[in-house]
Structure formats: structure tokens, C-alpha cells
Write an enzyme that holds these catalytic residues in place. Structure first.
Site, mmCIF file in Angstrom:
data_model
loop_
_atom_site.group_PDB
_atom_site.id
_atom_site.type_symbol
_atom_site.label_atom_id
_atom_site.label_comp_id
_atom_site.label_asym_id
_atom_site.label_seq_id
_atom_site.Cartn_x
_atom_site.Cartn_y
_atom_site.Cartn_z
ATOM 1 N N HIS A 98 21.835 -8.169 18.660
ATOM 2 C CA HIS A 98 20.475 -8.562 18.253
ATOM 3 C C HIS A 98 20.506 -9.764 17.316
ATOM 4 O O HIS A 98 21.433 -9.933 16.536
ATOM 5 C CB HIS A 98 19.700 -7.385 17.638
ATOM 6 C CG HIS A 98 20.189 -6.904 16.310
ATOM 7 N ND1 HIS A 98 20.523 -5.584 16.060
ATOM 8 C CD2 HIS A 98 20.389 -7.540 15.126
ATOM 9 C CE1 HIS A 98 20.885 -5.456 14.802
ATOM 10 N NE2 HIS A 98 20.830 -6.628 14.212
ATOM 11 N N ASP A 157 25.217 -5.022 18.375
ATOM 12 C CA ASP A 157 24.664 -4.900 19.730
ATOM 13 C C ASP A 157 24.070 -6.221 20.227
ATOM 14 O O ASP A 157 23.392 -6.260 21.247
ATOM 15 C CB ASP A 157 23.611 -3.774 19.801
ATOM 16 C CG ASP A 157 22.366 -4.070 18.960
ATOM 17 O OD1 ASP A 157 22.304 -5.141 18.313
ATOM 18 O OD2 ASP A 157 21.441 -3.232 18.958
ATOM 19 N N GLU A 178 16.170 -6.506 19.629
ATOM 20 C CA GLU A 178 17.198 -5.635 20.183
ATOM 21 C C GLU A 178 17.404 -5.930 21.675
ATOM 22 O O GLU A 178 16.578 -6.621 22.294
ATOM 23 C CB GLU A 178 16.781 -4.165 19.979
ATOM 24 C CG GLU A 178 16.657 -3.746 18.513
ATOM 25 C CD GLU A 178 18.006 -3.547 17.818
ATOM 26 O OE1 GLU A 178 19.019 -4.170 18.216
ATOM 27 O OE2 GLU A 178 18.049 -2.769 16.853
ATOM 28 N N ASP A 226 12.594 -10.886 9.356
ATOM 29 C CA ASP A 226 12.142 -9.551 9.750
ATOM 30 C C ASP A 226 11.910 -8.669 8.533
ATOM 31 O O ASP A 226 12.281 -9.024 7.412
ATOM 32 C CB ASP A 226 13.169 -8.902 10.701
ATOM 33 C CG ASP A 226 14.619 -9.218 10.324
ATOM 34 O OD1 ASP A 226 14.863 -9.549 9.151
ATOM 35 O OD2 ASP A 226 15.489 -9.138 11.189
#
Ligand code: F6R
Length: 261
Positions: free
Chosen positions: A138, A136, A143, A67
Site C-alpha cells: 500500500h 502489502d 490497500e 492519511d
């Protein structure tokens, strides 16, 4: 899914380096998928040590990043391209021109994402994908509620991820970009082997959901349950919320060597 509970984060990193060394022994032109962030740093350090002693070489390998932030100028110290240069490329003997990343500065984002997917395919796909995981849940920057079949595309970061990553931006969440380009979950699931490393108590819930939760877009890591060849390498704190710990330890201890990597 294999769960390796290591003695420490350093031990987990050394096990991941073993897997990469084992791959490079039989495939010198291996394609590695490289994560940014703090989780894989120990792996890259260990690979660097092994390269410097002549134990392994990445000279013929290539690498694909997961990413990249959108909105940071090329060369910005926190652009993932700069970070991967710092934590990986410079530490090993890989040819920098064979370390690829999505172009977060592209005007035509759609074309840049399609080109990145094509480049991975042309390289023959990823042999070993190294992943970290967000608090979270991801993976890469997919996400919660990301499509489980998603491909490389632009995503909006959650506030939690921007808070987590503000440590790299002088603690200022407003300096953390709001968008990124990220390989999709579908892209990641095409890697032949996935190693996810996680350390520390902040990752314990995401790890539990990844391994023992239902497959759910709410916890993107759980999509790895759909992949036939995934190993999680955890320190004890990241493994602390798992319920079948005894079983995982038993499986790991009795794994025949041929089955290990
Ligand atoms: C980084 C990436 C992210 C990180 C995750 C964990 O390329 O894709 O998914 O792996 O945000 O970050 P750290 O390792 O810094 O806790």
C-alpha cells in the site's frame, strides 16, 4: 523510476532531505506531502537538524498529510495528526497551521474528503510527496485492489496493515482502527515529484513489485510506474529482491548533478 540504493536508511533519509532542501532553495513556499509511520522519521530528523543549523527553513512551506485513522478521537496519541506533530511539525520551523490532514473525525466523510482534495488544489498541488510503503504494497492507505485513479476517500485497512501497525497500539490489533481516510492513488500521482523511502527486509517484496512488477491494483505502489518523476530511496535490505540492481547502481552513479533532483 529512479532507484537509489543507499548505504543505510540514514543515508537514504539524508538524500531525501537533500531533495527537499534543493526545492526550498528555489521555492520557499513549497508544498510538501508528508507520510506518517516509521519510514520518513529519519528524513524529518535530518530536516530538523538542517533547520537548527540555519541551513534551511520551512517557515514559508506548507504540508499535506497522506492519511488519517477514522475512529480515534482528536488528540489520540496514535491519530496521524498527533504523530505528524511529533515526528515532523515540532522538529522543523513550519507553521503548524499550514500542516493539513484529512479529518478522520468528520461526520460527513464524503464532504471532508472533497474538502481535502480542494485544499490540496488551492495550495497549488504537492511539490514533493514523501511516501513509505506497506508490506502489502500500500501507498498512503491505498490497500491492494485500490483503484489506480482513486481520490481521497474512506478505506478499510487490511488485516496485514492492522497487524503491522499494532506495534503502535501496544501490540493489540483490536485497538488498531479498521478504517482510515486516505489520499487516493490518483491524488498522489498528481504530486510533481514523489520520493518513496523503504528500509528493511519486510519491504523487499513490495519494493520489487513496485519497481519491477506489472502495474497492478494488487500492488498499489506499482502505480508509481505511471508517474514521470519518482525516486525510490532504499536501504540494501529493502532493495534485496530487485533483479536489475547493477543497472540501478550504474544509473545512480552516473547521474549528472543537474538531473539528480
Ligand atoms: C503513512 C502511510 C503508510 C506508511 C506505510 C509504511 O502515512 O501512508 O503508507 O507509509 O504503512 O509504514 P512504516 O513506514 O511505518 O513501515
Amino acid at each position: 523510476m529512479d532507484v537509489g540504493i543507499a548505504e543505510s536508511a540514514e543515508h537514504a533519509a539524508s538524500l531525501a532531505a537533500d531533495a527537499i532542501e534543493n526545492l526550498l532553495r528555489t521555492k520557499t513556499e513549497a508544498v510538501l506531502g508528508v507520510a506518517t509511520g516509521s519510514s520518513p522519521v529519519g528524513i524529518y530528523d535530518e530536516l530538523g537538524r538542517r533547520v537548527s543549523t540555519g541551513r534551511l527553513s520551512l517557515a514559508r512551506a506548507s504540508a499535506f498529510m497522506l492519511d488519517e485513522y477514522v475512529g480515534l478521537r482528536a488528540g489520540h496519541p496514535q491519530a496521524y495528526r498527533s504523530v505528524i506533530d511529533e515526528i515532523f511539525t515540532r522538529k522543523v520551523d513550519i507553521d503548524a497551521s499550514r500542516v493539513h490532514g484529512p479529518d478522520g473525525t468528520a461526520d460527513d466523510v464524503k464532504a471532508a474528503c472533497a474538502a481535502y482534495e480542494a485544499a490540496i488544489r488551492t495550495a497549488g498541488g504537492v511539490d514533493i510527496q514523501i511516501l513509505g510503503i506497506g508490506t502489502d504494497g500500500h501507498i498512503a492507505f491505498n490497500e491492494p485492489t485500490s483503484s489506480l485513479t482513486s481520490r481521497t476517500r474512506i478505506k478499510t485497512l487490511t488485516k496485514q496493515t492492522r497487524i503491522d501497525n499494532s506495534r503502535y497500539f501496544g501490540g493489540d490489533i483490536n485497538s488498531v482502527p479498521t478504517h482510515c481516510l486516505t489520499q487516493g492513488i490518483g491524488t498522489i500521482l498528481e504530486a510533481r515529484f514523489v520520493i518513496l523511502v523503504a528500509a528493511g527486509p519486510a519491504k523487499a517484496e513490495a519494493v520489487r513489485q513496485t519497481v519491477e512488477g506489472p502495474v497492478s491494483a494488487l500492488w498499489p505502489g506499482s502505480a508509481l510506474q505511471l508517474h514521470p518523476n519518482v525516486t525510490l530511496l532504499l536501504d540494501p535490505a529493502a532493495a534485496a529482491s530487485l533483479t536489475l540492481t547493477e543497472y540501478y547502481r550504474d544509473v545512480w552513479a552516473h547521474k549528472p548533478d543537474w538531473q539528480r533532483w
